[in-house]
Structure formats: structure tokens, C-alpha cells
Design an enzyme around this catalytic site. Structure first.
Site, PDB file in Angstrom:
ATOM      1  N   HIS A 244       1.365   3.067  -0.877  1.00 22.58           N
ATOM      2  CA  HIS A 244       0.356   4.053  -1.270  1.00 22.58           C
ATOM      3  C   HIS A 244      -0.928   3.957  -0.429  1.00 22.58           C
ATOM      4  O   HIS A 244      -1.403   4.956   0.121  1.00 22.58           O
ATOM      5  CB  HIS A 244      -0.030   3.834  -2.741  1.00 22.58           C
TER       6      HIS A 244
HETATM    7  O1  RIB Z   1      -0.871   3.341  -7.804  1.00 25.87           O
HETATM    8  C1  RIB Z   1      -0.908   2.659  -6.577  1.00 25.87           C
HETATM    9  C2  RIB Z   1      -2.187   1.905  -6.425  1.00 25.87           C
HETATM   10  O2  RIB Z   1      -2.263   0.896  -7.417  1.00 25.87           O
HETATM   11  C3  RIB Z   1      -2.294   1.159  -5.079  1.00 25.87           C
HETATM   12  O3  RIB Z   1      -3.634   1.095  -4.683  1.00 25.87           O
HETATM   13  C4  RIB Z   1      -1.780  -0.211  -5.406  1.00 25.87           C
HETATM   14  O4  RIB Z   1      -2.356  -1.215  -4.554  1.00 25.87           O
HETATM   15  C5  RIB Z   1      -2.264  -0.380  -6.810  1.00 25.87           C
HETATM   16  O5  RIB Z   1      -3.586  -0.867  -6.758  1.00 25.87           O
END
Ligand code: RIB
Ligand code: CA
Length: 314
Positions: A244
Site C-alpha cells: 500500500h
Molecule cells: O491499510 C494499509 C495501511 O495500514 C498501510 O499503511 C500499512 O502500513 C498499515 O499501516
């Protein structure tokens, strides 16, 4: 080449945070000048230590790390994400300790001083965890916050529901009041949510490329990802991982990578089932609101990440 974009990453490393930091350091378009740590995937002490160690892994312990908020603005969160990122946050991999000392300034002070030292509108801030530090900056140093050029946030979800609950993406859920404050602040925010991150899967083939061709950094990054890959296969049945945060940094590094539409966004701040939901009004283009990422060339984004991580082996 155009001048480099001064960049701050606000982060809760976190496996995909680590990849995002390594991506930024491998990208000449940006100049990573500060990393601020925030609670999130694991506790603040661990996210701070992990940020120091990831920078050291890349030979960039010169980049200052400042510690920020240890918890959300209002309500504590019932759980963190150690089951996804590992208890220490980096997939069970212990990176060598950094020789660098933690910046003694609180994160909001370090961030405010950096913003006041740059021309207004020139600094990109990429929060890839809960928005607690950014919300605090808005309240404590509004004159500095107003100088931010872009906020590129990994968080939220318009059409893909949640990943920590049925309704909420983790970074929004971990501090909904902070998310509401930042998204409603009028700052130029680009929201990189699950709508574009979930389709963007880094497969084993891509991981093998920087594992084998990215030198020690690439091999270590592949090792850090291993737990994430196994969790994704077991949990989602996919061959690969959704990094992500790296997609958010790709947008920060190459503005316009993602297709965005300006939308009004409301964050659920009740204590019920919808807490942390980012309710994106897709009925119309908003006059103010937030640039919400709604489309991505996932193959191109993965290739960008892999090819940049391969440069650690050059
Ligand atoms: O939903 C994904 C996010 O949540 C990313 O930033 C991952 O590192 C977690 O923090
Ligand atoms: Ca993160």
C-alpha cells in the site's frame, strides 16, 4: 532534471512502509529530508527504531528521524497490526541498529521547522500511517502546516470497504479524528486508498527481481516482505503482496501516476461499526474536498517499484 521535490515521510514501519522509504531513497525526483514516526502498525518506540534502521540499511542514516504521537488523538485503538507486520514490525527481520541518534525534537516541531525553512508550497508530506502527527501539526503550528505543498496519504477507501474492519482501512481507523481533521483542513490532500492499492499486487516474480538484483538492500527488503507474502496468501489467497505505502510514495515521487477526482470525504468518528470509514461522495466532483485516487495502472506501478529497488544492486 527538474529540481528535486523536498519530501517528508510520516510513517509507522511496518513492512510496506519500509519498502516505501527504500523507494523514495532510490528516486532522484525527491529529496527525503525528514522521517517522522507515528504509532500504528506497532507501537511508537518500535516504529521509530524501525525507521532509523531502514534508513541505515539504505546507507542514509543522515536523514533525521523524529518521533511523534504514541497514540490517537481521542480514543485508544483496541489492536495494532503485529499479526500482519510481525511483533517488531518488520516481518520478523532484525535489521542492524543505526549509528544515528534520534532527532531530539518532537515530530511536529521538526516538521514545522522544515516547512518554515522552505518556500511555501514546495514540500510534499507523505503520511503512510495514521494521521495523528499531521493533525497535531495543524493544531500546534498552523502557519507551518499552511506551507505544505502536497499531502499524499496512504489511507481510506472509497469503494473497497475496509481491511481492518468491514468499513475501515487501517490508517483511517487507527485515528479517525485525525483523519477527519486533515481531510477537512483544506490542505491539498491526495488520498491513496484501497481502491488503487488492492489491485496493485507485487508478485513473487517482482520480489525475486530485487531480491536477486538489488544487492544487499534488495535481498533484505525481500526478506522483510516474506511474512507479508505468506499472510497475503493465507488471508487473501493471492500470489504476492499489496504494498500500500509504496503506491502512495510512487504518487508523491511522480505526481499524476494515479488518476484522481476531487471528492467530498467524511470520516466516521463514532464508536460504532462505521468508525474510521471514509465516506467518499462519488455523486459529483467537489469544489474543495480531497483528490481521491480512483484509477491506477497497476502493472506500471509495480514495474516502477521493482525497477527502482533493483537500483540498489547497481
Ligand atoms: O491499510 C494499509 C495501511 O495500514 C498501510 O499503511 C500499512 O502500513 C498499515 O499501516
Ligand atoms: Ca503504514
Amino acid at each position: 532534471m527538474a529540481s528535486r521535490i523536498p519530501l517528508v515521510i510520516d510513517t509507522d514501519p511496518g513492512i510496506d512502509d519500509a519498502l516505501a522509504i527504500l523507494l523514495a531513497l532510490a528516486s532522484p525526483e525527491v529529496d527525503l529530508q525528514l522521517v517522522t514516526a507515528v504509532h500504528g502498525n506497532v507501537g511508537l518506540a518500535q516504529t521509530t527504531e524501525n525507521a532509523l534502521r531502514v534508513l541505515h540499511l539504505a546507507g542514509r542514516s543522515d536523514v533525521p528521524v523524529a518521533a511523534g504521537a504514541a497514540g490517537p488523538l481521542v480514543h485508544p485503538i483496541p489492536e495494532r497490526a503485529g499479526h500482519v507486520h510481525g511483533a517488531a514490525g518488520l516481518g520478523g527481520v532484525e535489521l542492524p541498529a543505526s549509528p544515528a541518534a534520534l532527532d531530539p525534537r518532537p515530530a511536529v516541531v521538526a516538521l514545522a521547522e522544515l516547512l518554515l525553512a522552505h518556500d511555501p508550497g514546495t514540500v510534499t508530506v507523505a503520511p503512510i500511517g495514521p494521521l495523528t502527527n499531521i493533525a497535531l501539526l495543524l493544531h500546534v503550528f498552523p502557519e507551518a502546516a499552511a506551507r505544505i505543498g502536497r499531502v499524499v496519504w496512504m489511507g481510506g477507501s472509497a469503494t473497497r470497504g475496509g481491511n481492518v474492519t468491514a468499513a475501515a482501512e487501517f490508517n483511517a481507523w487507527a485515528d479517525p479524528e485525525a483523519a477527519a481533521a486533515v481531510l477537512g483542513s483544506g490542505l491539498p490532500v491526495t488520498m491513496v486508498g484501497l481502491d488503487v492499492t488492492l489491485p496493485t499486487v507485487l508478485t513473487e516474480t517482482g520480489i525475486a527481481r530485487f531480491r536477486d538484483g538489488g544487492g544487499h538492500v534488495g535481498a533484505t527488503a525481500a526478506g522483510v516482505l516474506r511474512q507479508y507474502v505468506d499472510a497475503a496468501r493465507d488471508r487473501y489467497g493471492i500470489d504476492g503482496v499489496v504494498v500500500h505505502d509504496a503506491l502512495a510514495l510512487t504518487e508523491a515521487i511522480v505526481p499524476g501516476t494515479l488518476t484522481t477526482v476531487r471528492r467530498d470525504v467524511v470520516v466516521g468518528t463514532t464508536l460504532g461499526a462505521a468508525r474510521g470509514q471514509t465516506l467518499v461522495d462519488r455523486r459529483s466532483v467537489a469544489e474543495h474536498g480531497v483528490e481521491v485516487a480512483e484509477a491506477v495502472d497497476s502493472a506500471a506501478a509495480v514495474e516502477f517499484l521493482v525497477s527502482r529497488l533493483e537500483t540498489y544492486g547497481a
